[in-house]
Design an enzyme around this catalytic site. Structure first.
Site, PDB file in Angstrom:
ATOM      1  N   CYS A   2      57.920  52.462 -45.460  1.00 17.21           N
ATOM      2  CA  CYS A   2      56.949  53.462 -45.033  1.00 17.21           C
ATOM      3  C   CYS A   2      55.615  52.748 -44.863  1.00 17.21           C
ATOM      4  O   CYS A   2      55.467  51.589 -45.216  1.00 17.21           O
ATOM      5  CB  CYS A   2      56.826  54.541 -46.105  1.00 17.21           C
ATOM      6  SG  CYS A   2      58.387  55.353 -46.413  1.00 17.21           S
ATOM      7  N   ARG A  27      56.762  50.193 -38.051  1.00 19.83           N
ATOM      8  CA  ARG A  27      57.654  50.327 -39.206  1.00 19.83           C
ATOM      9  C   ARG A  27      58.622  51.481 -39.007  1.00 19.83           C
ATOM     10  O   ARG A  27      59.504  51.704 -39.808  1.00 19.83           O
ATOM     11  CB  ARG A  27      56.827  50.583 -40.480  1.00 19.83           C
ATOM     12  CG  ARG A  27      56.061  49.376 -40.950  1.00 19.83           C
ATOM     13  CD  ARG A  27      55.091  49.736 -42.078  1.00 19.83           C
ATOM     14  NE  ARG A  27      54.642  48.535 -42.736  1.00 19.83           N
ATOM     15  CZ  ARG A  27      54.938  48.216 -43.995  1.00 19.83           C
ATOM     16  NH1 ARG A  27      55.663  49.038 -44.701  1.00 19.83           N
ATOM     17  NH2 ARG A  27      54.514  47.102 -44.535  1.00 19.83           N
ATOM     18  N   TRP A  74      59.454  57.039 -43.652  1.00 23.50           N
ATOM     19  CA  TRP A  74      60.564  56.488 -42.904  1.00 23.50           C
ATOM     20  C   TRP A  74      61.851  57.039 -43.495  1.00 23.50           C
ATOM     21  O   TRP A  74      62.483  56.410 -44.317  1.00 23.50           O
ATOM     22  CB  TRP A  74      60.522  54.965 -42.959  1.00 23.50           C
ATOM     23  CG  TRP A  74      61.282  54.386 -41.821  1.00 23.50           C
ATOM     24  CD1 TRP A  74      60.855  54.179 -40.553  1.00 23.50           C
ATOM     25  CD2 TRP A  74      62.652  54.033 -41.835  1.00 23.50           C
ATOM     26  NE1 TRP A  74      61.854  53.683 -39.786  1.00 23.50           N
ATOM     27  CE2 TRP A  74      62.969  53.597 -40.535  1.00 23.50           C
ATOM     28  CE3 TRP A  74      63.648  54.022 -42.799  1.00 23.50           C
ATOM     29  CZ2 TRP A  74      64.243  53.163 -40.194  1.00 23.50           C
ATOM     30  CZ3 TRP A  74      64.909  53.585 -42.460  1.00 23.50           C
ATOM     31  CH2 TRP A  74      65.191  53.162 -41.166  1.00 23.50           C
ATOM     32  N   ASN A  98      55.360  54.150 -51.144  1.00 26.55           N
ATOM     33  CA  ASN A  98      56.357  53.365 -50.439  1.00 26.55           C
ATOM     34  C   ASN A  98      57.206  52.711 -51.514  1.00 26.55           C
ATOM     35  O   ASN A  98      56.675  52.122 -52.440  1.00 26.55           O
ATOM     36  CB  ASN A  98      55.645  52.293 -49.592  1.00 26.55           C
ATOM     37  CG  ASN A  98      56.647  51.495 -48.796  1.00 26.55           C
ATOM     38  OD1 ASN A  98      57.712  51.976 -48.490  1.00 26.55           O
ATOM     39  ND2 ASN A  98      56.296  50.249 -48.489  1.00 26.55           N
ATOM     40  N   GLY A  99      58.523  52.875 -51.453  1.00 29.76           N
ATOM     41  CA  GLY A  99      59.375  52.209 -52.446  1.00 29.76           C
ATOM     42  C   GLY A  99      60.297  53.186 -53.131  1.00 29.76           C
ATOM     43  O   GLY A  99      60.581  54.266 -52.635  1.00 29.76           O
ATOM     44  N   GLU A 483      75.555  29.239 -49.043  1.00 31.18           N
ATOM     45  CA  GLU A 483      74.333  29.687 -48.352  1.00 31.18           C
ATOM     46  C   GLU A 483      73.141  28.846 -48.806  1.00 31.18           C
ATOM     47  O   GLU A 483      72.304  28.440 -47.991  1.00 31.18           O
ATOM     48  CB  GLU A 483      74.108  31.174 -48.637  1.00 31.18           C
ATOM     49  CG  GLU A 483      72.754  31.743 -48.297  1.00 31.18           C
ATOM     50  CD  GLU A 483      72.295  31.561 -46.854  1.00 31.18           C
ATOM     51  OE1 GLU A 483      73.123  31.162 -45.999  1.00 31.18           O
ATOM     52  OE2 GLU A 483      71.097  31.779 -46.595  1.00 31.18           O
ATOM     53  N   HIS A 506      88.977  17.788 -57.389  1.00 30.95           N
ATOM     54  CA  HIS A 506      90.119  17.439 -56.514  1.00 30.95           C
ATOM     55  C   HIS A 506      89.672  16.521 -55.382  1.00 30.95           C
ATOM     56  O   HIS A 506      90.135  16.640 -54.254  1.00 30.95           O
ATOM     57  CB  HIS A 506      90.742  18.723 -55.965  1.00 30.95           C
ATOM     58  CG  HIS A 506      91.268  19.600 -57.052  1.00 30.95           C
ATOM     59  ND1 HIS A 506      92.448  19.347 -57.725  1.00 30.95           N
ATOM     60  CD2 HIS A 506      90.727  20.697 -57.647  1.00 30.95           C
ATOM     61  CE1 HIS A 506      92.628  20.258 -58.670  1.00 30.95           C
ATOM     62  NE2 HIS A 506      91.603  21.097 -58.638  1.00 30.95           N
TER      63      HIS A 506
END
Ligand code: AGP
Length: 611
Positions: A2, A27, A74, A98-99, A483, A506
């Site tokens: 947001c 956003r 949002w 926001n969150g 990764e 191995h």
């Protein structure tokens, strides 16, 4: 994500707040709202849909003042409506947020019967809590400080109080928030990022984790999480919007690493119900996503996205009881895989344009499978051609080395796995709620993991001169090892191999010699002891071992390693996300130490649209 903007001004603020909301339009938003103090009394307008709807509301019923906050909500599923639009108000208090507030249900429970809740959002509980403290006679500052101590999660707030004419209260924990200093310090601002305030100022202060602040037209005070007054660096943004987009970060990659708590909050809210206690049903996301119709999932991707699928294989098999086929897209269709309609094909792709992954998707469509695309770009070719398009909501990823998209892919896949488990009945409802709560804690825990930035930057100086390195793990840490090795290859140009820790003896252990860097990913879990014995195998042959573990693992493992990276303790289900952040930071700082082009490494492209 947001968007938040606030102005503690000398002149009227409504037009400038609306302009700021328009800058936050990138956003995405489904509703918006504004609250102002007009000679100290609180007034509010909200509207569903585009910012112009809010403008129309205001033109019919004007409001203005010198202190104000505004917000773009949002919403990610369910009908966004005015009732759920911010600012939320309770008594004397209006708040934009926001969150995620992880413990909002218990806080609501505590207030039930005493306070009337009008929305389903977690945000509203903050307004009630502050209002309750004010009613007890606490000052606005103490009421806000006391409320912050009650909250758990990753969030950013802006809050104003009726009959408290000159102050905006704000706080940051896990979601970015910046203060702005107006010309001659006669006004002060608040924004989710530099872009929100680009027209108001170029002098910014980025609040740090746990900071909270009081803004006034003529000044501001910043406090740390122990309520001790602190000063924070003033950053002057020079150059155009592109520079503003990087804000205080030297590279997009580092900015995107730091965006992860905010991004994953947004990813989660798409795949969890409004209460954020359980996943939404697959058929709510897309009618064809009925996990009762499949007994196999095929996860196909390239590069980092492939490793996200490789982690998800453990989740789908262990939690949802679904067999999983994974393969790199460039191999998949050429091996003429055995396919049937009870297989769900999921392409994982940040860009949604990678040629090999797209070709694999088309191949499965031609063979009559239900196809899904988990993408960051919902207008991409894969999103358009798949039967089911699923967003990861990572926002534009500029750095060629994928970071926030990877953790957003993992978060979405973990939620989808829980969604499958829910309808397939492979775990108890209690276990489903528990694992969902673990998932909800990811933004906060990643925010904690980012505290490792400085110590890892220090460690990277030792790794930078290396000619090669090994990354080892077991279980779901194996793909994270791969990764991590890919990250350091692609941006620091150091040859590195990810390996299953049990497999090294191995053959590849022949490569271990004095000082060979070996990064061992081993948070405490059922495989910890086995992984540590593999660590001892390489250490006894001279390897320089960095153990990446959690507090429990560090207790016994510290003595066996040359270096220790202690990630936040978490359930094994989400541990791959914790070790991932450490790997991202290690690769980033090693590359910076070597002076490579971090955001645009040699030979690479952000999206490989050729086979
Ligand atoms: C990730 O750091 C790399 N840049 C690369 O491996 C990337 O993940 C791969 O090319 C797949 O891209 P996609 O997710 O856009 O399909």
């Amino acid at each position: 994500m947001c968007g938040i903007i606030g102005i503690a001004g000398r002149s009227l603020v409504t037009d400038r707040l609306i302009d700021g909301l328009k800058r936050l339009e990138y956003r995405g938003y489904d509703s918006s709202g504004i609250a102002v103090l007009t000679d100290g009394s609180l007034d509010r307008r909200r509207a569903e849909g585009k910012i112009r709807h809010l403008e129309a509301t205001i033109s019919k019923n004007a409001l203005d003042g010198q202190i104000g906050i505004a917000h773009t909500r949002w919403a990610t599923h369910g009908v966004p409506n005015t009732t759920n639009a911010h600012p939320h108000r309770a008594g004397r208090v209006a708040v934009v947020h926001n969150g995620i507030i992880e413990n909002y249900l218990e806080l609501r429970e505590e207030l039930s019967g005493k306070r009337e809740f009008l929305s389903e959002t977690d945000t509203e509980v903050v307004a009630h809590l502050v209002d309750v403290e004010l009613a007890k006679g606490l000052s606005p500052r103490d009421a806000f400080a006391e409320t912050l101590k009650r909250l758990k999660g990753a969030y950013a707030f802006g809050l104003i109080i009726d009959d408290n004419p000159n102050e905006i209260f704000c706080a940051r924990a896990g979601s970015p928030l910046a203060l702005g200093i107006g010309p001659d310090g006669k006004e002060h601002f608040l924004g989710s990022d530099a872009m929100a305030m680009a027209q108001l100022t170029s002098k910014l202060i980025y609040l740090e984790e746990g900071d909270w602040a009081i803004l006034r037209p003529d000044g501001y005070e910043i406090f740390d999480e122990t309520d001790v007054p602190v000063t924070r660096e003033i950053t002057v943004i020079k150059g155009g919007p592109a520079v503003a987009e990087k804000g205080k970060y030297p590279h997009f990659m580092l900015k995107e690493i730091y965006e992860q708590p905010d991004i994953l909050t947004r990813t989660l809210t798409h795949y969890l119900d409004n209460q954020r206690t359980r996943p939404v049903r697959g058929t709510e996301l897309a009618p064809a996503l009925d996990f009762t119709k499949f007994d196999r999932v095929i996860l196909i991707a390239c590069g980092t996205a492939y490793y996200a699928g490789a982690v998800a294989k453990y989740w789908f098999e262990q939690v949802a009881g679904l067999a999983v086929d994974i393969d790199v897209a460039s191999e998949f269709r050429y091996r003429r895989p055995v396919l049937n309609e009870r297989s769900l094909f999921i392409a994982i792709s940040q860009s949604g344009e990678t040629a090999d992954t797209l070709a694999a998707l088309r191949y499965c469509k031609e063979n009559g499978l239900t196809t899904a695309a988990l993408v960051n770009v919902m207008t991409s070719t894969m999103a358009r051609e798949a039967d089911i398009a699923m967003p990861i909501h990572a926002g534009p990823e500029i750095g060629v080395a994928s970071t926030k998209a990877f953790t957003a892919q993992l978060t979405a896949l973990a939620a989808l796995c829980l969604s499958a488990a829910q309808v397939r009945g492979t775990i108890s409802d209690e276990e489903l709620l528990r694992l969902t709560a673990e998932l909800i804690s990811v933004p906060r825990l990643i925010s904690d993991a980012l505290e490792l930035d400085a110590p890892i930057a220090e460690m990277s100086k030792t790794l930078a001169p290396a000619r090669s390195a090994f990354y080892l793990g077991r279980g779901a840490q194996v793909p994270v090892a791969f990764e991590g090795a890919l990250k350091i290859k692609e941006i620091a140009y150091i040859h590195a191999e990810g390996y299953a820790a049990g497999e090294l003896k191995h053959g590849p252990i022949a490569l271990i010699e004095d000082g060979t860097p070996v990064i061992v990913l081993a948070p405490m879990d059922d495989l910890y002891e086995k992984t540590v014995s593999n660590l001892q195998e390489v250490a006894s042959r001279g390897a320089r071992v960095t153990l990446v573990t959690d507090a429990a693992g560090a207790k016994s493992g510290a003595a066996m390693a040359d270096e220790l990276i202690v990630v936040p303790s978490s359930d094994p289900f989400i541990a791959p996300l914790m070790t991932t952040v450490a790997m991202q930071l290690l690769a980033y700082h090693t590359a910076v130490a070597l002076g490579t082009d971090v955001d645009q490494p040699r030979n690479l492209a952000k999206s490989v649209t050729v086979e």
